[in-house]
Design an enzyme around this catalytic site. Structure first.
Site, PDB file in Angstrom:
ATOM      1  N   GLN A 264      24.885  50.454  32.863  1.00  0.00           N
ATOM      2  CA  GLN A 264      25.244  49.398  33.803  1.00  0.00           C
ATOM      3  C   GLN A 264      24.414  49.476  35.079  1.00  0.00           C
ATOM      4  O   GLN A 264      24.119  48.459  35.705  1.00  0.00           O
ATOM      5  CB  GLN A 264      26.739  49.466  34.121  1.00  0.00           C
ATOM      6  CG  GLN A 264      27.622  49.212  32.917  1.00  0.00           C
ATOM      7  CD  GLN A 264      27.301  47.902  32.205  1.00  0.00           C
ATOM      8  OE1 GLN A 264      27.410  46.831  32.775  1.00  0.00           O
ATOM      9  NE2 GLN A 264      26.885  47.983  30.944  1.00  0.00           N
ATOM     10  N   HIS A 267      21.218  47.274  35.541  1.00  0.00           N
ATOM     11  CA  HIS A 267      21.262  45.846  35.857  1.00  0.00           C
ATOM     12  C   HIS A 267      20.638  45.528  37.211  1.00  0.00           C
ATOM     13  O   HIS A 267      19.914  44.553  37.360  1.00  0.00           O
ATOM     14  CB  HIS A 267      22.716  45.350  35.881  1.00  0.00           C
ATOM     15  CG  HIS A 267      23.257  44.988  34.535  1.00  0.00           C
ATOM     16  ND1 HIS A 267      22.933  43.827  33.894  1.00  0.00           N
ATOM     17  CD2 HIS A 267      24.121  45.647  33.713  1.00  0.00           C
ATOM     18  CE1 HIS A 267      23.579  43.771  32.731  1.00  0.00           C
ATOM     19  NE2 HIS A 267      24.297  44.867  32.595  1.00  0.00           N
ATOM     20  N   GLU A 333      35.344  45.904  36.808  1.00  0.00           N
ATOM     21  CA  GLU A 333      34.941  44.884  35.841  1.00  0.00           C
ATOM     22  C   GLU A 333      35.026  45.460  34.423  1.00  0.00           C
ATOM     23  O   GLU A 333      35.609  44.857  33.523  1.00  0.00           O
ATOM     24  CB  GLU A 333      33.512  44.441  36.151  1.00  0.00           C
ATOM     25  CG  GLU A 333      32.939  43.442  35.171  1.00  0.00           C
ATOM     26  CD  GLU A 333      31.457  43.191  35.395  1.00  0.00           C
ATOM     27  OE1 GLU A 333      30.972  42.141  34.936  1.00  0.00           O
ATOM     28  OE2 GLU A 333      30.784  44.053  36.007  1.00  0.00           O
ATOM     29  N   HIS A 334      34.408  46.626  34.224  1.00  0.00           N
ATOM     30  CA  HIS A 334      34.465  47.329  32.935  1.00  0.00           C
ATOM     31  C   HIS A 334      35.075  48.710  33.188  1.00  0.00           C
ATOM     32  O   HIS A 334      34.600  49.447  34.061  1.00  0.00           O
ATOM     33  CB  HIS A 334      33.080  47.559  32.334  1.00  0.00           C
ATOM     34  CG  HIS A 334      32.202  46.350  32.285  1.00  0.00           C
ATOM     35  ND1 HIS A 334      31.246  46.068  33.246  1.00  0.00           N
ATOM     36  CD2 HIS A 334      32.120  45.350  31.378  1.00  0.00           C
ATOM     37  CE1 HIS A 334      30.621  44.954  32.939  1.00  0.00           C
ATOM     38  NE2 HIS A 334      31.126  44.486  31.809  1.00  0.00           N
ATOM     39  N   ASP A 367      29.169  44.092  25.990  1.00  0.00           N
ATOM     40  CA  ASP A 367      28.144  43.196  26.527  1.00  0.00           C
ATOM     41  C   ASP A 367      27.562  42.282  25.458  1.00  0.00           C
ATOM     42  O   ASP A 367      27.115  41.167  25.771  1.00  0.00           O
ATOM     43  CB  ASP A 367      27.001  44.015  27.149  1.00  0.00           C
ATOM     44  CG  ASP A 367      27.356  44.562  28.516  1.00  0.00           C
ATOM     45  OD1 ASP A 367      28.301  44.046  29.130  1.00  0.00           O
ATOM     46  OD2 ASP A 367      26.679  45.509  28.972  1.00  0.00           O
ATOM     47  N   HIS A 426      63.684   9.210  46.924  1.00  0.00           N
ATOM     48  CA  HIS A 426      63.614   9.895  45.634  1.00  0.00           C
ATOM     49  C   HIS A 426      64.891   9.634  44.839  1.00  0.00           C
ATOM     50  O   HIS A 426      64.851   9.333  43.643  1.00  0.00           O
ATOM     51  CB  HIS A 426      63.434  11.406  45.832  1.00  0.00           C
ATOM     52  CG  HIS A 426      62.040  11.819  46.184  1.00  0.00           C
ATOM     53  ND1 HIS A 426      61.393  11.373  47.299  1.00  0.00           N
ATOM     54  CD2 HIS A 426      61.174  12.656  45.552  1.00  0.00           C
ATOM     55  CE1 HIS A 426      60.174  11.916  47.354  1.00  0.00           C
ATOM     56  NE2 HIS A 426      60.021  12.701  46.293  1.00  0.00           N
TER      57      HIS A 426
END
Length: 435
Positions: A264, A267, A333-334, A367, A426
């Site tokens: 990761q 990236h 996230e992961h 992924d 109403h």
């Protein structure tokens, strides 16, 4: 190589969420500042349309595409020229993602509230969506798959993919992105990236008509643009730089953990890699593995910067109960769980975009080919947001059907509540039906 945070002996139970947030590693991403910077660009696209998008692409991507809309022949040619091995891998990814996302479809359901009175919840797709496929430091045909498949399963009629123009490809998006679009049957593709692409999707520009929802991951500028257009269109989330957290004990293989952190970190220099463990021996072994594996990686310098950044750390805790509290506060996230009885610990996790259980479910699998979706909330947003799914593209609509008898029976209660709220009209709207 990677910072270390020692929370052993810390009374974690005494720290609230804000306190834990302050002691855990996190990337410094000022989306608010980025939003202020991109606001004029969004206004320019809204005012001048296609010309503004093309000019922004030339300024930020270093190329001006011959047209924003990618020609059909370019899509077909990209698929024809695609490496057969890459095509086969994409087809596996598509098939598995479709299988998982098909099971997310919701059916209409009618509740008979009383005799003669019912409420049906219908699930209807939005009509037109804009799907962002990044193309900066890396190219992500997998993100095309993860965006397109749930939208198709939801029944969206019109799918639009945007991806940055590439100077080395004549101003078109990367050929693998185009091939993935063609493989999935997406015909409307634009050579536009960054904040200007989000603005084009939201406001329309040239041949691109406005969409209903914008989805997909991107850098801080894309996240900022999505924040600014929310309300004009729907968005999935402000997905920013990727994160991995690993909860591990001394049963974990340090080579596996190090490789997963590296996977990761490659990236982006602001990607986050966090190991949470109750084993100092494992922590030391993972750091030793990083020293061996990082220099061998293709993107070693980028990985080294990501691991050394303030967003990455090895976090030592007293036990796995404390580790669970830490990873829930981090809301990665992961999240990988590499412990004894990993499934039991994984099912106790409350906050994560996706959880990967045991030694043979690395984030890399998710992924590409697990069948799960990799467009996931980042920056701690997993405590309140979900990843991209079929539900992202659906709207629940209540259809109310009452006959005369059912309305007559409940009318006094409607009138009383209307009077309690000082909204007598109403109540009158009900009473007039029985005069």
């Amino acid at each position: 190589m990677i910072p270390r945070t020692d929370l052993r002996g810390t009374a974690l139970s005494a720290l609230d969420a804000a306190g834990l947030h302050d002691v855990l590693p996190r990337a410094e991403l000022d989306v608010e500042a980025a939003a202020a910077a991109v606001a004029p660009l969004l206004a320019d696209v809204r005012e001048r349309g296609e010309a503004a998008v093309l000019e922004a692409g030339e300024r930020f991507d270093g190329v001006r595409p011959p047209s924003l809309r990618v020609p059909a022949e370019a899509l077909a040619q990209a698929l024809d020229r695609l490496d057969p091995a890459v095509r086969a891998a994409l087809e596996v990814s598509i098939e598995r993602a479709r299988r998982v996302h098909e099971d997310q479809r919701r059916l209409d359901h009618t509740t008979q509230v009383v005799p003669g009175g019912s409420v049906t919840e219908r699930w209807l797709p939005v009509r037109r969506v804009g799907l962002y496929a990044p193309g900066g430091r890396a190219v992500y045909p997998s993100s095309v798959v993860m965006n397109v498949v749930p939208a198709q399963v939801a029944g969206v009629e019109e799918l639009v993919v945007v991806s940055p123009p590439q100077r080395e490809h004549g101003g078109l998006p990367h050929p693998t992105i185009l091939a993935a679009c063609a493989l999935l049957g997406v015909e409307e593709v634009y050579a536009a990236g960054g904040a200007q692409a989000v603005a084009m999707l939201a406001y329309g520009a040239g041949a691109c008509r406005p969409v209903d929802i914008v989805t997909g991951p991107g850098n801080v500028w894309v996240a900022a643009a999505k924040r600014l257009v929310r309300g004009v269109v729907g968005i999935d989330s402000e997905a920013g730089p990727t994160e991995i957290a690993v909860l591990a004990d001394d049963s974990a293989d340090p080579a596996h953990v190090a490789a997963d952190l590296i996977s990761q970190a490659e990236h982006d220099v602001v990607a986050a890699a966090v190991l949470v463990t109750d084993s100092p021996a494992l922590a030391d072994a993972v750091v030793a593995e990083l020293e061996v594996q990082v220099p061998q990686a293709k993107h070693a310098e980028r990985i080294r910067q990501a691991l050394a950044g303030r967003q990455s750390a090895v976090v030592l805790v007293d036990d796995l109960e404390a580790g669970l509290r830490v990873v829930d506060a981090y809301a990665a996230e992961h999240l990988e769980v590499q412990t004894r009885d990993a499934r039991r610990w994984a099912y106790r996790v409350r906050n994560a975009g996706a959880v990967f259980v045991g030694p043979y479910a690395p984030v890399s699998l998710g992924d590409y080919a697990a069948g799960s979706n990799h467009v996931l909330p980042t920056g701690g947003c997993a405590c309140h947001s979900s990843g991209l799914s079929v539900q992202t593209f659906l709207r629940g609509i209540h259809v109310v059907e009452y006959d005369e008898g059912a309305l007559r029976d409940v009318a006094p209660h409607v009138v009383v509540l209307a009077q309690a709220e000082d909204l007598p009209a109403h109540g009158q709207a009900v009473e007039v039906r029985f005069r």
